[in-house]
Design a protein around this motif. Structure first.
Motif, mmCIF file in Angstrom:
data_model
loop_
_atom_site.group_PDB
_atom_site.id
_atom_site.type_symbol
_atom_site.label_atom_id
_atom_site.label_comp_id
_atom_site.label_asym_id
_atom_site.label_seq_id
_atom_site.Cartn_x
_atom_site.Cartn_y
_atom_site.Cartn_z
ATOM 1 N N SER A 7 37.842 45.785 33.915
ATOM 2 C CA SER A 7 38.023 44.778 32.874
ATOM 3 C C SER A 7 39.195 45.113 31.952
ATOM 4 O O SER A 7 39.598 44.292 31.144
ATOM 5 C CB SER A 7 36.747 44.630 32.052
ATOM 6 N N GLU A 8 39.758 46.318 32.072
ATOM 7 C CA GLU A 8 40.852 46.727 31.215
ATOM 8 C C GLU A 8 42.092 47.054 32.031
ATOM 9 O O GLU A 8 42.002 47.489 33.169
ATOM 10 C CB GLU A 8 40.455 47.959 30.390
ATOM 11 N N ARG A 159 43.371 44.545 37.105
ATOM 12 C CA ARG A 159 42.420 43.441 36.967
ATOM 13 C C ARG A 159 42.715 42.295 37.924
ATOM 14 O O ARG A 159 41.925 41.360 38.033
ATOM 15 C CB ARG A 159 42.441 42.917 35.523
#
Length: 171
Positions: A7-8, A159
Protein backbone atom coordinates in the motif's frame (compact mmCIF):
# COMPACT_ATOMS: atom_id res chain seq x y z
CA UNK A 1 -3.09 -16.53 -7.75
CA UNK A 2 -2.78 -12.79 -7.35
CA UNK A 3 -0.21 -11.37 -4.98
CA UNK A 4 -1.13 -8.56 -2.65
CA UNK A 5 0.48 -5.30 -3.66
CA UNK A 6 2.00 -3.04 -1.01
CA UNK A 7 0.00 0.00 0.00
CA UNK A 8 3.05 2.28 0.24
CA UNK A 9 5.61 3.49 -2.25
CA UNK A 10 9.00 1.73 -2.02
CA UNK A 11 11.71 4.28 -2.86
CA UNK A 12 14.39 3.03 -5.24
CA UNK A 13 17.94 4.27 -5.74
CA UNK A 14 18.30 5.51 -9.33
CA UNK A 15 21.35 6.65 -11.30
CA UNK A 16 21.02 8.96 -14.31
CA UNK A 17 23.45 9.04 -17.22
CA UNK A 18 23.34 11.54 -20.06
CA UNK A 19 25.17 10.48 -23.20
CA UNK A 20 26.07 13.50 -25.32
CA UNK A 21 29.01 14.97 -27.19
CA UNK A 22 27.63 18.49 -26.79
CA UNK A 23 25.75 18.84 -23.49
CA UNK A 24 26.99 19.95 -20.10
CA UNK A 25 25.27 19.67 -16.73
CA UNK A 26 24.23 23.30 -17.15
CA UNK A 27 22.24 22.67 -20.36
CA UNK A 28 21.26 19.02 -19.89
CA UNK A 29 17.48 19.46 -19.69
CA UNK A 30 16.78 15.76 -20.34
CA UNK A 31 18.98 14.45 -17.54
CA UNK A 32 17.70 17.15 -15.21
CA UNK A 33 14.10 16.25 -16.07
CA UNK A 34 14.77 12.62 -15.08
CA UNK A 35 16.47 13.66 -11.83
CA UNK A 36 13.58 15.96 -10.92
CA UNK A 37 10.93 13.39 -11.90
CA UNK A 38 12.42 10.50 -9.95
CA UNK A 39 12.89 12.64 -6.84
CA UNK A 40 9.38 14.03 -7.15
CA UNK A 41 8.11 10.44 -7.15
CA UNK A 42 9.99 9.73 -3.89
CA UNK A 43 12.99 7.85 -5.30
CA UNK A 44 16.61 8.68 -4.44
CA UNK A 45 19.23 9.90 -6.90
CA UNK A 46 22.12 7.45 -6.48
CA UNK A 47 24.46 9.21 -8.89
CA UNK A 48 24.50 11.31 -12.03
CA UNK A 49 27.01 11.37 -14.86
CA UNK A 50 27.42 12.92 -18.29
CA UNK A 51 29.62 11.14 -20.80
CA UNK A 52 30.62 11.53 -24.42
CA UNK A 53 29.10 8.98 -26.78
CA UNK A 54 31.78 6.30 -26.36
CA UNK A 55 30.75 2.65 -26.05
CA UNK A 56 33.46 1.76 -23.53
CA UNK A 57 33.04 4.79 -21.27
CA UNK A 58 29.28 4.24 -21.19
CA UNK A 59 29.67 0.54 -20.52
CA UNK A 60 32.25 1.15 -17.76
CA UNK A 61 30.06 3.68 -15.95
CA UNK A 62 26.93 1.52 -16.12
CA UNK A 63 28.92 -1.60 -15.14
CA UNK A 64 30.04 0.17 -11.96
CA UNK A 65 26.45 1.07 -11.15
CA UNK A 66 25.07 -2.43 -11.78
CA UNK A 67 27.82 -3.87 -9.60
CA UNK A 68 26.64 -1.63 -6.75
CA UNK A 69 23.87 -3.38 -4.80
CA UNK A 70 22.59 0.03 -3.71
CA UNK A 71 21.69 1.09 -7.28
CA UNK A 72 18.36 -0.36 -8.41
CA UNK A 73 17.81 1.49 -11.69
CA UNK A 74 19.95 3.21 -14.30
CA UNK A 75 18.25 5.74 -16.58
CA UNK A 76 20.19 6.71 -19.70
CA UNK A 77 19.23 9.58 -21.97
CA UNK A 78 20.88 10.01 -25.34
CA UNK A 79 22.80 7.96 -27.86
CA UNK A 80 19.81 5.94 -29.07
CA UNK A 81 19.46 7.42 -32.56
CA UNK A 82 21.09 6.60 -35.88
CA UNK A 83 23.98 9.04 -36.15
CA UNK A 84 27.45 7.60 -36.45
CA UNK A 85 28.16 8.48 -32.81
CA UNK A 86 24.94 7.02 -31.30
CA UNK A 87 26.09 3.90 -29.46
CA UNK A 88 24.04 3.49 -26.28
CA UNK A 89 22.24 0.29 -27.44
CA UNK A 90 25.54 -1.27 -28.53
CA UNK A 91 27.09 -0.34 -25.18
CA UNK A 92 24.22 -1.78 -23.12
CA UNK A 93 23.08 -4.95 -24.88
CA UNK A 94 26.15 -7.00 -23.84
CA UNK A 95 25.46 -6.10 -20.19
CA UNK A 96 21.85 -7.29 -20.16
CA UNK A 97 21.00 -10.59 -18.46
CA UNK A 98 17.51 -10.18 -19.95
CA UNK A 99 16.22 -7.63 -22.44
CA UNK A 100 12.84 -6.05 -21.75
CA UNK A 101 11.59 -6.24 -25.34
CA UNK A 102 8.25 -4.63 -24.52
CA UNK A 103 9.92 -1.41 -23.35
CA UNK A 104 11.14 -0.29 -26.77
CA UNK A 105 7.99 -1.54 -28.45
CA UNK A 106 5.73 0.37 -26.06
CA UNK A 107 7.90 3.48 -26.19
CA UNK A 108 7.63 3.60 -29.97
CA UNK A 109 3.89 2.89 -29.87
CA UNK A 110 3.30 5.75 -27.44
CA UNK A 111 5.66 8.05 -29.36
CA UNK A 112 3.75 7.40 -32.58
CA UNK A 113 0.97 9.65 -31.28
CA UNK A 114 3.48 12.36 -30.38
CA UNK A 115 5.98 12.40 -33.26
CA UNK A 116 4.51 10.15 -35.95
CA UNK A 117 6.80 8.11 -38.15
CA UNK A 118 9.92 9.70 -36.63
CA UNK A 119 9.49 7.19 -33.83
CA UNK A 120 10.97 4.45 -36.03
CA UNK A 121 14.34 6.12 -35.59
CA UNK A 122 14.22 5.59 -31.83
CA UNK A 123 16.25 2.70 -30.52
CA UNK A 124 14.91 3.04 -26.98
CA UNK A 125 15.49 -0.18 -25.04
CA UNK A 126 15.67 -1.63 -21.55
CA UNK A 127 17.06 -4.66 -19.83
CA UNK A 128 17.91 -6.22 -16.50
CA UNK A 129 21.51 -6.75 -15.38
CA UNK A 130 22.44 -8.04 -11.93
CA UNK A 131 18.98 -7.11 -10.56
CA UNK A 132 19.30 -3.58 -11.95
CA UNK A 133 16.90 -2.15 -14.51
CA UNK A 134 18.64 -0.20 -17.27
CA UNK A 135 16.35 1.99 -19.38
CA UNK A 136 17.75 3.80 -22.43
CA UNK A 137 15.75 6.77 -23.71
CA UNK A 138 16.32 9.23 -26.54
CA UNK A 139 18.07 12.48 -25.67
CA UNK A 140 15.14 14.86 -26.05
CA UNK A 141 13.39 16.10 -22.93
CA UNK A 142 10.03 15.23 -24.49
CA UNK A 143 11.12 11.63 -25.04
CA UNK A 144 12.35 11.41 -21.44
CA UNK A 145 9.02 12.77 -20.22
CA UNK A 146 7.16 10.19 -22.32
CA UNK A 147 9.36 7.34 -21.14
CA UNK A 148 9.13 8.37 -17.50
CA UNK A 149 5.42 9.17 -17.22
CA UNK A 150 4.04 6.44 -19.48
CA UNK A 151 6.38 3.52 -18.76
CA UNK A 152 8.96 3.94 -16.03
CA UNK A 153 7.07 5.79 -13.31
CA UNK A 154 4.29 3.18 -13.08
CA UNK A 155 6.66 0.22 -13.37
CA UNK A 156 8.95 1.56 -10.63
CA UNK A 157 6.05 1.81 -8.21
CA UNK A 158 5.56 -1.29 -6.04
CA UNK A 159 1.84 -0.51 -5.85
CA UNK A 160 1.41 -0.93 -9.63
CA UNK A 161 -0.49 -4.09 -10.53
CA UNK A 162 -0.75 -6.69 -11.69
CA UNK A 163 3.07 -6.48 -11.85
CA UNK A 164 5.99 -4.05 -11.70
CA UNK A 165 9.79 -4.17 -11.71
CA UNK A 166 10.34 -3.39 -8.04
CA UNK A 167 10.39 -7.04 -6.92
CA UNK A 168 13.10 -7.82 -9.50
CA UNK A 169 15.34 -4.99 -8.37
CA UNK A 170 15.61 -5.20 -4.61
CA UNK A 171 18.35 -7.65 -3.63
Amino acid sequence: MAHALPSEMKPLSIAVLTVSDTRTFENDTSGQYLVDALQEEGHTLADRALLKDDIYQIRAQVSAWIADANVHVVLITGGTGFTDRDSTPEAMKPLFDKEVEGFGEMFRQISWGEIGTSTIQSRALAGLANHTLIACLPGSTGACRTGWTKLLQPQLDARQGPCNFVGHLVR
